[in-house]
Scaffold this motif. Structure first.
Motif, mmCIF file in Angstrom:
data_model
loop_
_atom_site.group_PDB
_atom_site.id
_atom_site.type_symbol
_atom_site.label_atom_id
_atom_site.label_comp_id
_atom_site.label_asym_id
_atom_site.label_seq_id
_atom_site.Cartn_x
_atom_site.Cartn_y
_atom_site.Cartn_z
ATOM 1 N N VAL A 87 0.871 -1.178 0.000
ATOM 2 C CA VAL A 87 0.000 0.000 0.000
ATOM 3 C C VAL A 87 0.905 1.224 0.000
ATOM 4 O O VAL A 87 1.735 1.390 0.892
ATOM 5 C CB VAL A 87 -0.928 0.033 1.227
ATOM 6 N N VAL A 88 0.749 2.073 -1.000
ATOM 7 C CA VAL A 88 1.572 3.277 -1.123
ATOM 8 C C VAL A 88 0.683 4.498 -0.931
ATOM 9 O O VAL A 88 -0.393 4.593 -1.530
ATOM 10 C CB VAL A 88 2.256 3.338 -2.511
ATOM 11 N N ALA A 89 1.119 5.415 -0.093
ATOM 12 C CA ALA A 89 0.390 6.670 0.119
ATOM 13 C C ALA A 89 1.217 7.827 -0.417
ATOM 14 O O ALA A 89 2.444 7.829 -0.295
ATOM 15 C CB ALA A 89 0.110 6.870 1.601
ATOM 16 N N VAL A 90 0.532 8.800 -1.014
ATOM 17 C CA VAL A 90 1.237 9.992 -1.469
ATOM 18 C C VAL A 90 1.857 10.694 -0.266
ATOM 19 O O VAL A 90 2.985 11.176 -0.318
ATOM 20 C CB VAL A 90 0.296 10.949 -2.229
ATOM 21 N N ALA A 91 1.139 10.739 0.860
ATOM 22 C CA ALA A 91 1.661 11.334 2.091
ATOM 23 C C ALA A 91 1.032 10.652 3.297
ATOM 24 O O ALA A 91 -0.016 10.001 3.192
ATOM 25 C CB ALA A 91 1.392 12.837 2.130
ATOM 26 N N GLY A 92 1.683 10.807 4.450
ATOM 27 C CA GLY A 92 1.177 10.215 5.682
ATOM 28 C C GLY A 92 1.187 11.223 6.815
ATOM 29 O O GLY A 92 1.505 12.399 6.628
ATOM 30 N N MET A 93 0.847 10.761 8.009
ATOM 31 C CA MET A 93 0.773 11.625 9.183
ATOM 32 C C MET A 93 2.125 12.289 9.472
ATOM 33 O O MET A 93 2.181 13.464 9.844
ATOM 34 C CB MET A 93 0.304 10.806 10.386
ATOM 35 N N ASP A 94 3.214 11.553 9.302
ATOM 36 C CA ASP A 94 4.536 12.122 9.544
ATOM 37 C C ASP A 94 4.805 13.298 8.611
ATOM 38 O O ASP A 94 5.381 14.308 9.017
ATOM 39 C CB ASP A 94 5.620 11.051 9.363
ATOM 40 N N ASP A 95 4.401 13.147 7.355
ATOM 41 C CA ASP A 95 4.579 14.235 6.382
ATOM 42 C C ASP A 95 3.721 15.440 6.771
ATOM 43 O O ASP A 95 4.142 16.588 6.624
ATOM 44 C CB ASP A 95 4.188 13.763 4.975
ATOM 45 N N LEU A 96 2.531 15.156 7.263
ATOM 46 C CA LEU A 96 1.614 16.220 7.677
ATOM 47 C C LEU A 96 2.223 17.041 8.817
ATOM 48 O O LEU A 96 2.146 18.278 8.821
ATOM 49 C CB LEU A 96 0.280 15.606 8.119
ATOM 50 N N LEU A 97 2.852 16.355 9.747
ATOM 51 C CA LEU A 97 3.512 17.039 10.857
ATOM 52 C C LEU A 97 4.659 17.911 10.364
ATOM 53 O O LEU A 97 4.808 19.064 10.788
ATOM 54 C CB LEU A 97 4.037 16.004 11.866
ATOM 55 N N ALA A 98 5.462 17.367 9.476
ATOM 56 C CA ALA A 98 6.585 18.122 8.922
ATOM 57 C C ALA A 98 6.086 19.332 8.140
ATOM 58 O O ALA A 98 6.651 20.428 8.231
ATOM 59 C CB ALA A 98 7.437 17.217 8.029
ATOM 60 N N PHE A 99 5.019 19.135 7.392
ATOM 61 C CA PHE A 99 4.423 20.203 6.587
ATOM 62 C C PHE A 99 3.894 21.322 7.482
ATOM 63 O O PHE A 99 4.114 22.512 7.222
ATOM 64 C CB PHE A 99 3.290 19.623 5.741
ATOM 65 N N ALA A 100 3.203 20.955 8.561
ATOM 66 C CA ALA A 100 2.669 21.951 9.499
ATOM 67 C C ALA A 100 3.796 22.748 10.139
ATOM 68 O O ALA A 100 3.652 23.950 10.403
ATOM 69 C CB ALA A 100 1.822 21.272 10.561
ATOM 70 N N GLY A 101 4.931 22.083 10.352
ATOM 71 C CA GLY A 101 6.070 22.749 10.986
ATOM 72 C C GLY A 101 6.747 23.771 10.098
ATOM 73 O O GLY A 101 7.428 24.680 10.592
ATOM 74 N N THR A 102 6.571 23.641 8.784
ATOM 75 C CA THR A 102 7.226 24.566 7.854
ATOM 76 C C THR A 102 6.281 25.653 7.352
ATOM 77 O O THR A 102 6.710 26.556 6.638
ATOM 78 C CB THR A 102 7.793 23.808 6.632
ATOM 79 N N ASN A 103 5.010 25.552 7.718
ATOM 80 C CA ASN A 103 4.015 26.521 7.259
ATOM 81 C C ASN A 103 3.616 27.424 8.433
ATOM 82 O O ASN A 103 3.011 26.949 9.395
ATOM 83 C CB ASN A 103 2.789 25.778 6.713
ATOM 84 N N PRO A 104 3.954 28.716 8.371
ATOM 85 C CA PRO A 104 3.673 29.629 9.488
ATOM 86 C C PRO A 104 2.203 29.638 9.914
ATOM 87 O O PRO A 104 1.900 29.813 11.098
ATOM 88 C CB PRO A 104 4.087 31.003 8.941
ATOM 89 N N GLU A 105 1.293 29.436 8.976
ATOM 90 C CA GLU A 105 -0.136 29.461 9.295
ATOM 91 C C GLU A 105 -0.590 28.208 10.040
ATOM 92 O O GLU A 105 -1.659 28.198 10.656
ATOM 93 C CB GLU A 105 -0.953 29.606 8.010
ATOM 94 N N LEU A 106 0.228 27.145 9.974
ATOM 95 C CA LEU A 106 -0.188 25.864 10.552
ATOM 96 C C LEU A 106 0.608 25.462 11.789
ATOM 97 O O LEU A 106 0.303 24.442 12.403
ATOM 98 C CB LEU A 106 -0.054 24.753 9.497
ATOM 99 N N VAL A 107 1.598 26.264 12.148
ATOM 100 C CA VAL A 107 2.455 25.907 13.287
ATOM 101 C C VAL A 107 1.633 25.672 14.545
ATOM 102 O O VAL A 107 1.929 24.779 15.342
ATOM 103 C CB VAL A 107 3.532 27.004 13.526
ATOM 104 N N GLY A 108 0.560 26.442 14.721
ATOM 105 C CA GLY A 108 -0.284 26.296 15.895
ATOM 106 C C GLY A 108 -0.982 24.950 15.989
ATOM 107 O O GLY A 108 -1.458 24.566 17.066
#
Length: 216
Positions: free
Chosen positions: A180-201
């Protein structure tokens, strides 16, 4: 995080397919985020989404020769993916199922290319309980096809239950004996939120949710 994962999450955010806040899921869990692939609701968005799928599939090195979309959300996803591969110079047959079999016209529950003797890639948005994917696996086998792999947009990477520490994707992969291959997972979501100023919260609620329900 690879480029196609970053690109996918930004695309999902821009399309409002990925939302942050407080959402009660069917499971009863209160999640700090929600993903709805139905918001990829234009030709441009679907084309860009299909490119993200194709990049993830190619990176995983999946071996398949037919694309199958389970009704309903899997149908446009599989169609867009087949079109993306055509743009990349690879011609792939496409098939999908309807929810209710027809007893007139061409009849049956399958539409598109024959599955017989082909290695089938199943394309869907997410694996929640795995019910739709298991139905697709049965349909493919009944039609003489061989399930080869499953591709989804987002893997929530959370345990099925307190009794089953596997994620829904892991459970399906183990039962079917296919990747099963996913384009993205929860770990990616966390990393993404950390790099986006609007999502850091939202990082703290995401971390708390993963600590409680995450598949480690």
């Amino acid at each position: 995080m690879t480029e196609h994962r970053q690109r996918f999450l930004q695309l999902a955010l821009d399309a409002d397919a990925l939302r942050f806040g407080e959402f009660t899921l069917k499971s009863g869990r209160v999640s700090p985020y929600f993903f709805n692939a139905g918001r990829f609701d234009s030709g441009t968005r679907m084309a860009r989404l299909a490119a993200c799928y194709a990049d993830a599939i190619d990176q995983a090195g999946l071996d398949f020769d037919l694309v199958f979309g389970p009704a309903y959300k899997g149908i446009p996803l599989a169609t867009a993916l087949a079109c993306e591969y055509a743009h990349r110079g690879r011609e792939l047959p496409l098939a999908f199922n309807r929810k209710e079999a027809k007893d007139h016209g061409e009849g049956g529950s399958l539409i598109g290319a024959s599955l017989a003797g082909r290695r089938v890639l199943i394309v869907d948005d997410v694996i929640t309980a795995g019910t739709a994917i298991r139905e697709a696996l049965a349909i493919i086998r009944a039609a003489g096809g061989k399930p080869a792999a499953i591709a989804v947009a987002l893997d929530r990477q959370e345990i099925a239950s307190e009794q089953d520490p596997r994620s829904a994707a892991q459970a399906v992969a183990a039962e079917a004996g296919i990747p099963v291959v996913a384009v993205a997972g929860m770990d990616d979501l966390l990393a993404f939120a950390g790099t986006n100023p609007e999502l850091v919260g939202f990082q703290e609620p995401l971390l708390a949710y993963r600590a409680r329900y995450g598949n480690h």
